[in-house]
Design an enzyme around this catalytic site. Structure first.
Site, PDB file in Angstrom:
ATOM      1  CB  CYS A   1       9.274   4.782  33.577  1.00  0.00           C
ATOM      2  SG  CYS A   1      10.921   4.997  33.078  1.00  0.00           S
TER       3      CYS A   1
ATOM      4  CB  CYS B   1       3.154   8.896  37.594  1.00  0.00           C
ATOM      5  SG  CYS B   1       4.401   8.212  38.696  1.00  0.00           S
TER       6      CYS B   1
ATOM      7  CD  GLU C   1       8.054  -1.317  44.038  1.00  0.00           C
ATOM      8  OE1 GLU C   1       7.506  -2.420  44.191  1.00  0.00           O
ATOM      9  OE2 GLU C   1       7.763  -0.545  43.122  1.00  0.00           O
TER      10      GLU C   1
ATOM     11  CB  CYS D   1       5.111  11.329  44.200  1.00  0.00           C
ATOM     12  SG  CYS D   1       5.794  12.758  43.315  1.00  0.00           S
TER      13      CYS D   1
ATOM     14  CB  CYS E   1       2.457  13.065  37.077  1.00  0.00           C
ATOM     15  SG  CYS E   1       3.662  14.352  37.472  1.00  0.00           S
TER      16      CYS E   1
ATOM     17  CB  CYS F   1      15.882   3.371  38.898  1.00  0.00           C
ATOM     18  SG  CYS F   1      14.541   4.566  38.884  1.00  0.00           S
TER      19      CYS F   1
END
Ligand code: SAH
Length: 366
Positions: free
Chosen positions: A342, A122, A95, A115, A119, A108
């Site tokens: 975010c 997230c 995205e 990933c 974390c 962004c």
């Protein structure tokens, strides 16, 4: 990247284009022309490239393509935030988000499929890691956004800033990320200034030094905690590069440039890291580092047990930082009605790594 026999020119920077043209017996200045056609003018059609001879255009059509990933979703949020889902050749999807603000427009950009950093707060991290994006896949996000958005009423550019803050850890895909940034900065391509391109990292210390040496753009660091025990939990990479080493790297990053500051990102998690005592600890930690702080209200996603701090708690935290002289901004949550905020970017990660086999937790996926 080869598309069948053909070279995708979006996968080449200036030097790559020079090599490509050398390979078909053309002069190096063709690279500059091509960079302009593709990135400055947003073309994907060789026939429209009027300063190339007919023969060269025919040659290019035989050997090359200009092919970005397909856009399979295009969503507009109530606040004007826009999100595109890009379908990659291998079935994965990432995205890209455009955030319009007064006087500027920020894109962004994602740098990896999934990933590896995991974390705990997230959505991307919960999906596991699949692979790095190629140069073409990274720069295409800007190329597509520019084409989709067009120019403003006075011919002004819609995208004025780029943040590498989408899916993935940019410093763990270093070569492709730097190659993409070089195109963003190139005057014959997007001509963005270093200040307007920001790399956001969870703190890959050695790569921060490398970034400074090769391509010193603006730096944002996802700090989120003021002690190692808590940061180990929130950002597991902290076990490898603890806070003290991370902050030393931040100092090195801005050393010798009085105008530079590191942006520290701090996600506001209720009852976890939002106490005023933690704000005071943050002030002490950042002493001596040219810094500004972005407080990010936590954006929830399915199956998370974290909650966002109350607005009053965020204000108290901000006031404690401001009173100590730290420049602090509370980020507005943008585009949360289309899961574009975010930490909500999920795209689609095909199963590969064992962690990706968990039940699907995708926030923004179809
Ligand atoms: N890997 C890089 C860039 C991607 S994350 C990094 O860690 O900086 C971009 C920012 O969004 C980071 O500051 C990250 O900590 C923050 N973020 C992640 N999940 C979030 C969530 N659910 N709510 C608010 N911010 C989040």
């Amino acid at each position: 990247m080869n598309t069948g026999e053909k070279t995708n020119l979006l996968d080449l920077g200036r030097r790559g284009l020079e090599d490509f043209f050398a390979g078909i017996g053309e002069k190096p200045y063709r690279a500059a022309q091509m960079l302009q056609w593709i990135h400055q003018f947003g073309l994907d059609d060789f026939d429209a490239m009027t300063n190339l001879s007919k023969e060269l255009r025919a040659r290019l059509k035989e050997t090359a393509v200009i092919r970005p990933p397909a856009v399979t979703q295009d969503q507009l949020a109530a606040d004007g935030t826009r999100k595109w889902l890009l379908q990659l050749d291998d079935g994965n999807a990432v995205e890209t988000v455009f955030i319009p603000e007064e006087g500027r427009g920020t894109l962004c950009v994602s740098t990896q499929v999934g990933c590896a950093l995991n974390c705990s707060f997230c959505a991307t991290g919960r999906q596991g890691f699949n692979r790095n994006l190629t140069l073409a896949e990274i720069i295409s996000q800007l190329w597509l956004a520019r084409r989709a958005l067009g120019a403003g009423p006075k011919g002004e550019r819609a995208v004025t800033n780029v943040v590498l803050m989408g899916m993935g850890e940019p410093l763990l895909n270093f070569d492709n990320v730097v190659a993409a940034i070089e195109i963003m900065l190139d005057d014959l391509a997007y001509g963005l200034s270093r200040r307007r391109v920001t790399v956001s990292t969870a703190g890959v210390v050695p790569m921060m030094d490398r970034l400074r040496a090769t391509c010193p753009v603006s730096l944002a660091v996802s700090l989120h905690a003021t002690d190692d025990a808590l940061r180990d939990e929130l950002v597991p990479l902290n076990r490898k590069y603890p806070i003290r080493e991370l902050l030393a790297a931040c100092k090195r990053y801005v050393a010798g440039d009085a105008r530079r500051r590191v942006t520290f990102e701090y996600v506001m998690l209720a009852g976890v890291n939002d106490d005023v005592a933690q704000a005071r600890a943050l002030v002490r930690l950042l002493e001596g580092i040219p810094a500004k702080v972005n407080l990010i209200p936590f954006n929830p996603f399915p199956h998370t047990s974290y909650r966002c701090s109350a607005p009053e708690a965020i204000d108290r935290f901000r006031d404690a930082l401001m009173q100590a002289g730290l420049m602090t901004v509370t980020r507005k949550t943008r585009g949360d009605d289309i899961a574009a905020a975010c930490g909500q970017l999920a795209g689609r990660v095909l199963e590969r790594a064992p962690r990706a086999r968990r039940p699907a937790l995708q926030a923004g996926s179809p």
